[in-house]
Motif scaffolding. Structure first.
Motif, PDB file in Angstrom:
ATOM      1  N   GLY A  83      -6.111  -8.902   1.983  1.00  0.00           N
ATOM      2  CA  GLY A  83      -6.051  -7.779   1.049  1.00  0.00           C
ATOM      3  C   GLY A  83      -6.833  -6.580   1.555  1.00  0.00           C
ATOM      4  O   GLY A  83      -7.499  -6.625   2.599  1.00  0.00           O
ATOM      5  N   GLY A  84      -6.771  -5.503   0.765  1.00  0.00           N
ATOM      6  CA  GLY A  84      -7.421  -4.260   1.139  1.00  0.00           C
ATOM      7  C   GLY A  84      -8.910  -4.379   1.396  1.00  0.00           C
ATOM      8  O   GLY A  84      -9.409  -3.914   2.441  1.00  0.00           O
ATOM      9  N   PRO A  85      -9.689  -4.994   0.498  1.00  0.00           N
ATOM     10  CA  PRO A  85     -11.131  -5.079   0.703  1.00  0.00           C
ATOM     11  C   PRO A  85     -11.524  -5.740   2.024  1.00  0.00           C
ATOM     12  O   PRO A  85     -12.460  -5.296   2.695  1.00  0.00           O
ATOM     13  CB  PRO A  85     -11.605  -5.898  -0.497  1.00  0.00           C
ATOM     14  N   LYS A  86     -10.816  -6.809   2.401  1.00  0.00           N
ATOM     15  CA  LYS A  86     -11.144  -7.497   3.662  1.00  0.00           C
ATOM     16  C   LYS A  86     -10.906  -6.583   4.854  1.00  0.00           C
ATOM     17  O   LYS A  86     -11.724  -6.519   5.787  1.00  0.00           O
ATOM     18  CB  LYS A  86     -10.316  -8.773   3.805  1.00  0.00           C
ATOM     19  N   LEU A  87      -9.779  -5.857   4.854  1.00  0.00           N
ATOM     20  CA  LEU A  87      -9.464  -4.989   5.982  1.00  0.00           C
ATOM     21  C   LEU A  87     -10.353  -3.752   6.024  1.00  0.00           C
ATOM     22  O   LEU A  87     -10.664  -3.241   7.105  1.00  0.00           O
ATOM     23  CB  LEU A  87      -7.990  -4.592   5.937  1.00  0.00           C
ATOM     24  N   VAL A  88     -10.763  -3.279   4.853  1.00  0.00           N
ATOM     25  CA  VAL A  88     -11.716  -2.162   4.800  1.00  0.00           C
ATOM     26  C   VAL A  88     -13.002  -2.555   5.527  1.00  0.00           C
ATOM     27  O   VAL A  88     -13.536  -1.797   6.356  1.00  0.00           O
ATOM     28  CB  VAL A  88     -12.014  -1.761   3.335  1.00  0.00           C
ATOM     29  N   ALA A  89     -13.497  -3.767   5.239  1.00  0.00           N
ATOM     30  CA  ALA A  89     -14.718  -4.242   5.881  1.00  0.00           C
ATOM     31  C   ALA A  89     -14.503  -4.519   7.364  1.00  0.00           C
ATOM     32  O   ALA A  89     -15.366  -4.216   8.203  1.00  0.00           O
ATOM     33  CB  ALA A  89     -15.214  -5.501   5.173  1.00  0.00           C
ATOM     34  N   GLU A  90     -13.332  -5.095   7.704  1.00  0.00           N
ATOM     35  CA  GLU A  90     -13.064  -5.471   9.092  1.00  0.00           C
ATOM     36  C   GLU A  90     -12.977  -4.256  10.014  1.00  0.00           C
ATOM     37  O   GLU A  90     -13.538  -4.250  11.118  1.00  0.00           O
ATOM     38  CB  GLU A  90     -11.760  -6.275   9.164  1.00  0.00           C
ATOM     39  N   PHE A  91     -12.266  -3.211   9.573  1.00  0.00           N
ATOM     40  CA  PHE A  91     -12.036  -2.054  10.441  1.00  0.00           C
ATOM     41  C   PHE A  91     -13.005  -0.893  10.192  1.00  0.00           C
ATOM     42  O   PHE A  91     -12.977   0.104  10.919  1.00  0.00           O
ATOM     43  CB  PHE A  91     -10.588  -1.563  10.276  1.00  0.00           C
ATOM     44  N   GLY A  92     -13.845  -1.013   9.171  1.00  0.00           N
ATOM     45  CA  GLY A  92     -14.816   0.032   8.913  1.00  0.00           C
ATOM     46  C   GLY A  92     -14.200   1.344   8.486  1.00  0.00           C
ATOM     47  O   GLY A  92     -14.640   2.423   8.922  1.00  0.00           O
ATOM     48  N   VAL A  93     -13.160   1.282   7.640  1.00  0.00           N
ATOM     49  CA  VAL A  93     -12.483   2.486   7.147  1.00  0.00           C
ATOM     50  C   VAL A  93     -12.497   2.472   5.630  1.00  0.00           C
ATOM     51  O   VAL A  93     -12.948   1.513   5.001  1.00  0.00           O
ATOM     52  CB  VAL A  93     -11.025   2.546   7.678  1.00  0.00           C
ATOM     53  N   ASN A  94     -11.979   3.544   5.037  1.00  0.00           N
ATOM     54  CA  ASN A  94     -11.918   3.567   3.578  1.00  0.00           C
ATOM     55  C   ASN A  94     -10.616   2.941   3.082  1.00  0.00           C
ATOM     56  O   ASN A  94      -9.684   2.681   3.862  1.00  0.00           O
ATOM     57  CB  ASN A  94     -12.093   5.000   3.047  1.00  0.00           C
ATOM     58  N   TYR A  95     -10.541   2.723   1.785  1.00  0.00           N
ATOM     59  CA  TYR A  95      -9.390   2.031   1.200  1.00  0.00           C
ATOM     60  C   TYR A  95      -8.106   2.850   1.355  1.00  0.00           C
ATOM     61  O   TYR A  95      -7.014   2.288   1.530  1.00  0.00           O
ATOM     62  CB  TYR A  95      -9.656   1.717  -0.265  1.00  0.00           C
ATOM     63  N   ARG A  96      -8.218   4.172   1.306  1.00  0.00           N
ATOM     64  CA  ARG A  96      -7.023   5.027   1.445  1.00  0.00           C
ATOM     65  C   ARG A  96      -6.361   4.829   2.818  1.00  0.00           C
ATOM     66  O   ARG A  96      -5.130   4.766   2.922  1.00  0.00           O
ATOM     67  CB  ARG A  96      -7.421   6.495   1.259  1.00  0.00           C
ATOM     68  N   THR A  97      -7.173   4.684   3.869  1.00  0.00           N
ATOM     69  CA  THR A  97      -6.628   4.463   5.220  1.00  0.00           C
ATOM     70  C   THR A  97      -5.877   3.139   5.286  1.00  0.00           C
ATOM     71  O   THR A  97      -4.788   3.055   5.867  1.00  0.00           O
ATOM     72  CB  THR A  97      -7.768   4.478   6.254  1.00  0.00           C
ATOM     73  N   VAL A  98      -6.457   2.095   4.664  1.00  0.00           N
ATOM     74  CA  VAL A  98      -5.797   0.790   4.663  1.00  0.00           C
ATOM     75  C   VAL A  98      -4.491   0.860   3.878  1.00  0.00           C
ATOM     76  O   VAL A  98      -3.469   0.292   4.289  1.00  0.00           O
ATOM     77  CB  VAL A  98      -6.742  -0.292   4.081  1.00  0.00           C
ATOM     78  N   ARG A  99      -4.483   1.562   2.756  1.00  0.00           N
ATOM     79  CA  ARG A  99      -3.255   1.699   1.962  1.00  0.00           C
ATOM     80  C   ARG A  99      -2.167   2.405   2.765  1.00  0.00           C
ATOM     81  O   ARG A  99      -0.986   2.049   2.679  1.00  0.00           O
ATOM     82  CB  ARG A  99      -3.550   2.475   0.683  1.00  0.00           C
ATOM     83  N   GLN A 100      -2.533   3.406   3.557  1.00  0.00           N
ATOM     84  CA  GLN A 100      -1.543   4.093   4.393  1.00  0.00           C
ATOM     85  C   GLN A 100      -0.966   3.136   5.446  1.00  0.00           C
ATOM     86  O   GLN A 100       0.235   3.175   5.737  1.00  0.00           O
ATOM     87  CB  GLN A 100      -2.196   5.295   5.082  1.00  0.00           C
ATOM     88  N   ALA A 101      -1.825   2.280   6.010  1.00  0.00           N
ATOM     89  CA  ALA A 101      -1.349   1.287   6.985  1.00  0.00           C
ATOM     90  C   ALA A 101      -0.393   0.309   6.311  1.00  0.00           C
ATOM     91  O   ALA A 101       0.665  -0.043   6.866  1.00  0.00           O
ATOM     92  CB  ALA A 101      -2.537   0.544   7.598  1.00  0.00           C
ATOM     93  N   PHE A 102      -0.753  -0.145   5.100  1.00  0.00           N
ATOM     94  CA  PHE A 102       0.124  -1.049   4.353  1.00  0.00           C
ATOM     95  C   PHE A 102       1.492  -0.404   4.129  1.00  0.00           C
ATOM     96  O   PHE A 102       2.529  -1.063   4.238  1.00  0.00           O
ATOM     97  CB  PHE A 102      -0.504  -1.390   2.998  1.00  0.00           C
ATOM     98  N   GLN A 103       1.514   0.871   3.815  1.00  0.00           N
ATOM     99  CA  GLN A 103       2.769   1.535   3.522  1.00  0.00           C
ATOM    100  C   GLN A 103       3.689   1.550   4.742  1.00  0.00           C
ATOM    101  O   GLN A 103       4.912   1.391   4.614  1.00  0.00           O
ATOM    102  CB  GLN A 103       2.517   2.978   3.036  1.00  0.00           C
ATOM    103  N   LEU A 104       3.107   1.732   5.917  1.00  0.00           N
ATOM    104  CA  LEU A 104       3.923   1.678   7.137  1.00  0.00           C
ATOM    105  C   LEU A 104       4.575   0.310   7.302  1.00  0.00           C
ATOM    106  O   LEU A 104       5.754   0.208   7.668  1.00  0.00           O
ATOM    107  CB  LEU A 104       3.058   1.993   8.363  1.00  0.00           C
ATOM    108  N   LEU A 105       3.822  -0.744   7.027  1.00  0.00           N
ATOM    109  CA  LEU A 105       4.360  -2.104   7.151  1.00  0.00           C
ATOM    110  C   LEU A 105       5.407  -2.389   6.073  1.00  0.00           C
ATOM    111  O   LEU A 105       6.403  -3.085   6.332  1.00  0.00           O
ATOM    112  CB  LEU A 105       3.231  -3.126   7.066  1.00  0.00           C
ATOM    113  N   LEU A 106       5.208  -1.829   4.882  1.00  0.00           N
ATOM    114  CA  LEU A 106       6.212  -1.965   3.821  1.00  0.00           C
ATOM    115  C   LEU A 106       7.492  -1.236   4.203  1.00  0.00           C
ATOM    116  O   LEU A 106       8.602  -1.754   4.008  1.00  0.00           O
ATOM    117  CB  LEU A 106       5.660  -1.408   2.508  1.00  0.00           C
ATOM    118  N   ASP A 107       7.342  -0.037   4.757  1.00  0.00           N
ATOM    119  CA  ASP A 107       8.512   0.752   5.149  1.00  0.00           C
ATOM    120  C   ASP A 107       9.334   0.055   6.225  1.00  0.00           C
ATOM    121  O   ASP A 107      10.559   0.187   6.266  1.00  0.00           O
ATOM    122  CB  ASP A 107       8.070   2.132   5.663  1.00  0.00           C
TER     123      ASP A 107
END
Length: 361
Positions: free
Chosen positions: A31-55
């Motif tokens: 989920g988002g919280p795990k990836l936020v911690a793993e990559f050291g980014v904010n939640y908005r960046t992770v959501r944008q990455a998720f959207q690419l994978l959804l697309d």
């Protein structure tokens, strides 16, 4: 140096590679919280990455809006494992064909590597919750064979044909295609065509040797078979070089016009032994082999080989059978009928045989 590629794109690319490699096969997609911690980014960046994978359809929204890998509506994703020993080149056409078919049919995919046939990971994989296991272990015996028999409804053996025991089999072209390469040598003025092999499964060695022998008889040619089945702790092409050098000292190959090698590793060792002995290829003797055109093209001289047609259609056919899309009841062998291809499609001409059919430059 700071990358100009946005972080969400970088994260999406990493997640795509992980999905392709089956990293999330045995666990929930993070989920988002795990990836936020793993990559050291904010939640908005992770959501944008998720959207690419959804697309791209690599993720879908499941229950409670949780992101999951697609495996078909309302069912658990079909889990596939590709199991082989030692290092597997990233460009290995068998691995790539299976992985691409898994991606095409939205299956979860996992690559499993073992050291020996006693390796615990082999037994654990067979006992795991995989739906389909592509297994390359040579010709299994003993307890491993018993285990494979118990799991044969989900195991596909690579290269080792045990379809007579009800175990599905996936290979490129039938060993009968060896006749094409023997005829190729004969058309280039070879009348004595020897056979060379090292350390192979006895059944596979026997199958190719028998085709060689039968074809020689049909062509009114002669030849000697040189084979050592010792299981030395060295690479096969190193073993082939050592054994071929020993055979040459005993006078082997000296009267031959050509040699058909079991595989490219045997051919590679033989070519080096010929070079060490001052025997010129193809001027004094011609050499041809079976399979691995990518490797055959890299040697000096390059090796004339029988090559396998593109595997993607055959892999797709196999997946559709096991997924129940286009089932073929009773079918256990998935390989090409070489007679449906032209010789130009199956023979890759190398520098180890004359390019014309007259046996002269």
């Amino acid at each position: 140096m700071r990358s100009k590629v946005p972080k969400y794109v970088q994260i999406a690319e990493i997640l795509k590679r992980r999905i392709a490699n089956g990293n999330y096969m045995s666990q929930s997609f993070p989920g988002g919280p795990k990836l936020v911690a793993e990559f050291g980014v904010n939640y908005r960046t992770v959501r944008q990455a998720f959207q690419l994978l959804l697309d791209e359809g690599l993720l879908v929204r499941g229950e409670n809006e949780r992101l999951v890998q697609p495996g078909g509506a309302g069912r658990t994703p079909f889990k596939v494992a590709f199991v082989s020993s030692g290092y597997c080149c990233p460009a290995d056409k068998w691995l790539l064909a299976v992985r691409e078919a898994a991606r095409k049919y939205r299956c979860m995919f996992c690559r499993v590597v073992f050291d020996t046939t006693d390796d615990a990971i082999l037994y654990e994989t067979l006992d795991g919750d995989f739906d389909l296991i592509f297994l390359s272990v040579g010709t299994p015996d003993g307890l491993l064979l018993d285990k494979i028999r118990q799991k044969k409804e989900k195991v596909v053996l690579l290269f080792a044909d045990m379809s007579a025991e009800g175990i599905p089999f996936f290979d490129g072209i039938d060993n009968e295609a060896c006749a094409l390469i023997v005829r190729h040598l004969a058309r280039r003025n070879c009348r004595k065509i020897d056979f060379f092999s090292v350390r192979q499964a006895p059944e596979l060695y026997t199958a190719r040797r028998d085709v060689w022998k039968k074809t020689l008889k049909e062509l009114n040619c002669t030849g000697e078979a040189y084979c050592v089945m010792e299981n030395a702790e060295e690479e096969r092409f190193v073993q082939a070089h050592r054994l071929a050098a020993g055979f040459l000292k005993q006078g082997a190959f000296r009267e031959a016009d050509g040699v058909f090698c079991f595989d490219v590793e045997a051919a590679q060792g033989l070519l080096r032994a010929f070079a060490d002995a001052g025997i010129r290829v193809p001027e004094e003797i011609q050499v041809a082999s079976f399979g691995a055109p990518e490797l055959a093209a890299m040697f000096i001289p390059s090796i004339t080989v029988i090559r396998t047609p593109p595997l993607a259609p055959l892999a797709a056919e196999l997946f559709e059978h096991f997924l129940g899309i286009t089932p073929q009841p009773g079918r256990l062998r998935f390989n090409f009928d070489y007679r449906k291809f032209t010789e130009d499609e199956l023979i890759m001409q190398g520098e180890s045989t004359w390019k014309n059919e007259g046996g002269v430059p």
